[in-house]
Scaffold this motif. Structure first.
Motif, PDB file in Angstrom:
ATOM      1  N   MET A  60     -15.561  -4.593   4.382  1.00 64.47           N
ATOM      2  CA  MET A  60     -14.695  -3.540   3.833  1.00 64.47           C
ATOM      3  C   MET A  60     -14.228  -2.616   4.948  1.00 64.47           C
ATOM      4  SD  MET A  60     -15.852  -0.768   0.984  1.00 64.47           S
ATOM      5  CE  MET A  60     -14.888   0.680   0.609  1.00 64.47           C
ATOM      6  N   ARG A  61     -15.172  -2.147   5.772  1.00 69.24           N
ATOM      7  CA  ARG A  61     -14.817  -1.278   6.891  1.00 69.24           C
ATOM      8  C   ARG A  61     -13.851  -1.974   7.843  1.00 69.24           C
ATOM      9  NH1 ARG A  61     -18.983  -0.905  11.181  1.00 69.24           N
ATOM     10  NH2 ARG A  61     -18.115  -2.998  11.419  1.00 69.24           N
ATOM     11  N   ASP A  62     -14.151  -3.209   8.177  1.00 65.92           N
ATOM     12  CA  ASP A  62     -13.302  -3.959   9.106  1.00 65.92           C
ATOM     13  C   ASP A  62     -11.885  -4.109   8.559  1.00 65.92           C
ATOM     14  OD1 ASP A  62     -15.543  -4.139  10.703  1.00 65.92           O
ATOM     15  OD2 ASP A  62     -15.874  -6.294  10.326  1.00 65.92           O
ATOM     16  N   PHE A  63     -11.777  -4.340   7.238  1.00 62.24           N
ATOM     17  CA  PHE A  63     -10.456  -4.459   6.628  1.00 62.24           C
ATOM     18  C   PHE A  63      -9.671  -3.163   6.791  1.00 62.24           C
ATOM     19  CE2 PHE A  63      -7.658  -3.507   3.071  1.00 62.24           C
ATOM     20  CZ  PHE A  63      -6.727  -4.515   3.220  1.00 62.24           C
ATOM     21  N   TYR A  64     -10.287  -2.042   6.443  1.00 58.66           N
ATOM     22  CA  TYR A  64      -9.574  -0.766   6.529  1.00 58.66           C
ATOM     23  C   TYR A  64      -9.266  -0.388   7.972  1.00 58.66           C
ATOM     24  CZ  TYR A  64      -9.602  -0.052   1.566  1.00 58.66           C
ATOM     25  OH  TYR A  64      -9.353  -0.197   0.231  1.00 58.66           O
ATOM     26  N   GLU A  65     -10.149  -0.710   8.899  1.00 61.96           N
ATOM     27  CA  GLU A  65      -9.838  -0.474  10.312  1.00 61.96           C
ATOM     28  C   GLU A  65      -8.665  -1.344  10.756  1.00 61.96           C
ATOM     29  OE1 GLU A  65     -13.517  -1.023  12.426  1.00 61.96           O
ATOM     30  OE2 GLU A  65     -14.070   1.095  12.163  1.00 61.96           O
ATOM     31  N   PHE A  66      -8.662  -2.596  10.331  1.00 64.28           N
ATOM     32  CA  PHE A  66      -7.551  -3.499  10.648  1.00 64.28           C
ATOM     33  C   PHE A  66      -6.250  -2.957  10.062  1.00 64.28           C
ATOM     34  CE2 PHE A  66      -4.768  -6.966   9.264  1.00 64.28           C
ATOM     35  CZ  PHE A  66      -4.508  -7.589  10.476  1.00 64.28           C
ATOM     36  N   LEU A  67      -6.313  -2.578   8.787  1.00 61.08           N
ATOM     37  CA  LEU A  67      -5.131  -2.036   8.114  1.00 61.08           C
ATOM     38  C   LEU A  67      -4.589  -0.824   8.857  1.00 61.08           C
ATOM     39  CD1 LEU A  67      -3.318  -2.210   5.558  1.00 61.08           C
ATOM     40  CD2 LEU A  67      -4.940  -0.661   4.460  1.00 61.08           C
ATOM     41  N   LEU A  68      -5.449   0.114   9.173  1.00 68.48           N
ATOM     42  CA  LEU A  68      -5.013   1.321   9.881  1.00 68.48           C
ATOM     43  C   LEU A  68      -4.493   1.004  11.274  1.00 68.48           C
ATOM     44  CD1 LEU A  68      -7.725   3.876   8.748  1.00 68.48           C
ATOM     45  CD2 LEU A  68      -5.320   3.797   8.059  1.00 68.48           C
ATOM     46  N   GLY A  69      -5.036  -0.039  11.901  1.00 70.33           N
ATOM     47  CA  GLY A  69      -4.544  -0.451  13.222  1.00 70.33           C
ATOM     48  C   GLY A  69      -3.175  -1.111  13.171  1.00 70.33           C
ATOM     49  N   GLU A  70      -2.909  -1.844  12.107  1.00 71.09           N
ATOM     50  CA  GLU A  70      -1.638  -2.556  11.966  1.00 71.09           C
ATOM     51  C   GLU A  70      -0.512  -1.675  11.437  1.00 71.09           C
ATOM     52  OE1 GLU A  70      -0.845  -5.855  12.777  1.00 71.09           O
ATOM     53  OE2 GLU A  70      -2.765  -5.696  13.818  1.00 71.09           O
ATOM     54  N   LEU A  71      -0.858  -0.665  10.697  1.00 69.29           N
ATOM     55  CA  LEU A  71       0.162   0.158  10.043  1.00 69.29           C
ATOM     56  C   LEU A  71       1.139   0.840  10.989  1.00 69.29           C
ATOM     57  CD1 LEU A  71      -1.794   1.622   7.035  1.00 69.29           C
ATOM     58  CD2 LEU A  71       0.139   0.045   6.975  1.00 69.29           C
ATOM     59  N   PRO A  72       0.703   1.384  12.117  1.00 68.91           N
ATOM     60  CA  PRO A  72       1.693   2.056  12.977  1.00 68.91           C
ATOM     61  C   PRO A  72       2.857   1.150  13.390  1.00 68.91           C
ATOM     62  CG  PRO A  72      -0.516   2.684  13.637  1.00 68.91           C
ATOM     63  CD  PRO A  72      -0.665   1.585  12.615  1.00 68.91           C
ATOM     64  N   GLY A  73       2.578  -0.082  13.751  1.00 67.54           N
ATOM     65  CA  GLY A  73       3.647  -1.001  14.130  1.00 67.54           C
ATOM     66  C   GLY A  73       4.531  -1.353  12.950  1.00 67.54           C
ATOM     67  N   LEU A  74       3.927  -1.579  11.823  1.00 70.78           N
ATOM     68  CA  LEU A  74       4.673  -1.891  10.607  1.00 70.78           C
ATOM     69  C   LEU A  74       5.580  -0.720  10.224  1.00 70.78           C
ATOM     70  CD1 LEU A  74       5.054  -3.921   8.268  1.00 70.78           C
ATOM     71  CD2 LEU A  74       3.166  -2.756   7.118  1.00 70.78           C
ATOM     72  N   LEU A  75       5.037   0.476  10.257  1.00 72.82           N
ATOM     73  CA  LEU A  75       5.819   1.663   9.904  1.00 72.82           C
ATOM     74  C   LEU A  75       6.924   1.930  10.923  1.00 72.82           C
ATOM     75  CD1 LEU A  75       2.958   3.957   8.607  1.00 72.82           C
ATOM     76  CD2 LEU A  75       4.638   2.685   7.264  1.00 72.82           C
ATOM     77  N   ARG A  76       6.644   1.658  12.198  1.00 70.85           N
ATOM     78  CA  ARG A  76       7.677   1.813  13.232  1.00 70.85           C
ATOM     79  C   ARG A  76       8.842   0.855  12.958  1.00 70.85           C
ATOM     80  NH1 ARG A  76       4.856   0.486  17.143  1.00 70.85           N
ATOM     81  NH2 ARG A  76       5.666  -1.604  17.407  1.00 70.85           N
ATOM     82  N   ARG A  77       8.523  -0.391  12.598  1.00 70.16           N
ATOM     83  CA  ARG A  77       9.591  -1.355  12.279  1.00 70.16           C
ATOM     84  C   ARG A  77      10.364  -0.909  11.047  1.00 70.16           C
ATOM     85  NH1 ARG A  77       5.388  -4.759  13.371  1.00 70.16           N
ATOM     86  NH2 ARG A  77       5.274  -5.612  11.275  1.00 70.16           N
ATOM     87  N   TRP A  78       9.677  -0.355  10.061  1.00 68.38           N
ATOM     88  CA  TRP A  78      10.339   0.177   8.863  1.00 68.38           C
ATOM     89  C   TRP A  78      11.308   1.284   9.249  1.00 68.38           C
ATOM     90  CZ3 TRP A  78      11.720  -0.155   3.986  1.00 68.38           C
ATOM     91  CH2 TRP A  78      12.065   0.994   3.303  1.00 68.38           C
ATOM     92  N   GLU A  79      10.848   2.221  10.067  1.00 69.98           N
ATOM     93  CA  GLU A  79      11.697   3.339  10.472  1.00 69.98           C
ATOM     94  C   GLU A  79      12.906   2.859  11.267  1.00 69.98           C
ATOM     95  OE1 GLU A  79       9.041   6.011  12.472  1.00 69.98           O
ATOM     96  OE2 GLU A  79       8.035   6.555  10.603  1.00 69.98           O
ATOM     97  N   GLU A  80      12.700   1.883  12.147  1.00 66.59           N
ATOM     98  CA  GLU A  80      13.818   1.335  12.925  1.00 66.59           C
ATOM     99  C   GLU A  80      14.838   0.681  12.004  1.00 66.59           C
ATOM    100  OE1 GLU A  80      11.846  -1.334  15.629  1.00 66.59           O
ATOM    101  OE2 GLU A  80      11.151   0.320  16.916  1.00 66.59           O
ATOM    102  N   LYS A  81      14.367  -0.030  11.011  1.00 63.00           N
ATOM    103  CA  LYS A  81      15.267  -0.725  10.084  1.00 63.00           C
ATOM    104  C   LYS A  81      16.042   0.258   9.221  1.00 63.00           C
ATOM    105  CE  LYS A  81      15.383  -4.263   6.553  1.00 63.00           C
ATOM    106  NZ  LYS A  81      14.669  -5.300   5.838  1.00 63.00           N
ATOM    107  N   HIS A  82      15.435   1.397   8.894  1.00 62.81           N
ATOM    108  CA  HIS A  82      16.061   2.352   7.978  1.00 62.81           C
ATOM    109  C   HIS A  82      16.503   3.639   8.658  1.00 62.81           C
ATOM    110  CE1 HIS A  82      14.157  -0.435   5.222  1.00 62.81           C
ATOM    111  NE2 HIS A  82      15.142  -0.118   4.429  1.00 62.81           N
ATOM    112  N   ALA A  83      16.589   3.623   9.957  1.00 63.75           N
ATOM    113  CA  ALA A  83      17.053   4.812  10.679  1.00 63.75           C
ATOM    114  C   ALA A  83      18.558   5.001  10.429  1.00 63.75           C
ATOM    115  CB  ALA A  83      16.806   4.649  12.172  1.00 63.75           C
ATOM    116  N   PRO A  84      18.998   6.255  10.367  1.00 63.63           N
ATOM    117  CA  PRO A  84      20.439   6.492  10.198  1.00 63.63           C
ATOM    118  C   PRO A  84      21.201   5.847  11.361  1.00 63.63           C
ATOM    119  CG  PRO A  84      19.185   8.553  10.133  1.00 63.63           C
ATOM    120  CD  PRO A  84      18.236   7.472  10.503  1.00 63.63           C
ATOM    121  N   ARG A  85      22.309   5.249  11.018  1.00 61.54           N
ATOM    122  CA  ARG A  85      23.095   4.546  12.063  1.00 61.54           C
ATOM    123  C   ARG A  85      24.230   5.400  12.537  1.00 61.54           C
ATOM    124  NH1 ARG A  85      21.692  -1.282  11.233  1.00 61.54           N
ATOM    125  NH2 ARG A  85      20.156  -1.108   9.624  1.00 61.54           N
TER     126      ARG A  85
END
Length: 153
Positions: free
Chosen positions: A128-153
């Motif tokens: 359980m701990r490893d999953f949440y640590e993995f999730l929290l580690g992966e989220l910044p990159g995922l969120l960065r890609r989301w922001e890049e995709k939805h940034a005002p053009r």
């Protein structure tokens, strides 16, 4: 779409969210934030829209605050708390600002400390701990890609 149709759609969305696991009042309150034309809402506004007591809305608002979907706003001159759907609500829901994710991670850590290495419970809690640590580690990159995709053009 008429106002009545709009709020019927909001109630249908709340039903789907409830079927997906969200508490009923939290789902209905979230639907109010999603479907309203107002910038902000008070607990009284939400209660009026839903036809319930302001007290029954309190827990729903706290739950939506804790997962980062809504935020409290300053309202100079008003005696009531004002809330709004965060612009980054969906990204925040999956970020480190989500207190539920951090609570789950801390609960796993506490459980690991209370169990002996080699116990089945210890192994489950470590996973359980490893999953949440993995999730929290992966989220910044995922969120960065989301922001890049939805940034005002």
């Amino acid at each position: 779409m008429s106002d009545q149709e709009r709020w019927q759609a909001a109630e249908r969305l709340a039903l789907v969210l409830t079927e997906g696991g969200l508490q009923r009042m939290s789902a209905r309150a979230l639907a109010v934030f999603l479907f309203t034309d107002a910038e902000t809402a008070t607990m009284g506004d939400i209660a009026d829209r839903l036809g319930v007591s302001a007290g029954s809305v309190s827990g729903a608002v706290k739950a939506l605050l804790s997962v980062g979907l809504i935020e409290r706003l300053p309202a100079p001159g008003s005696r009531r708390e004002h809330y709004r759907l965060r612009d980054d609500a969906w990204a925040t829901l999956f970020s480190t600002q989500n207190t539920v994710v951090n609570v789950m991670l801390q609960a796993a850590e506490t459980g690991i400390a209370a169990t002996a290495s080699g116990d089945l419970a210890h192994a489950r809690l470590t996973r359980m701990r490893d999953f949440y640590e993995f999730l929290l580690g992966e989220l910044p990159g995922l969120l960065r890609r989301w922001e890049e995709k939805h940034a005002p053009r």
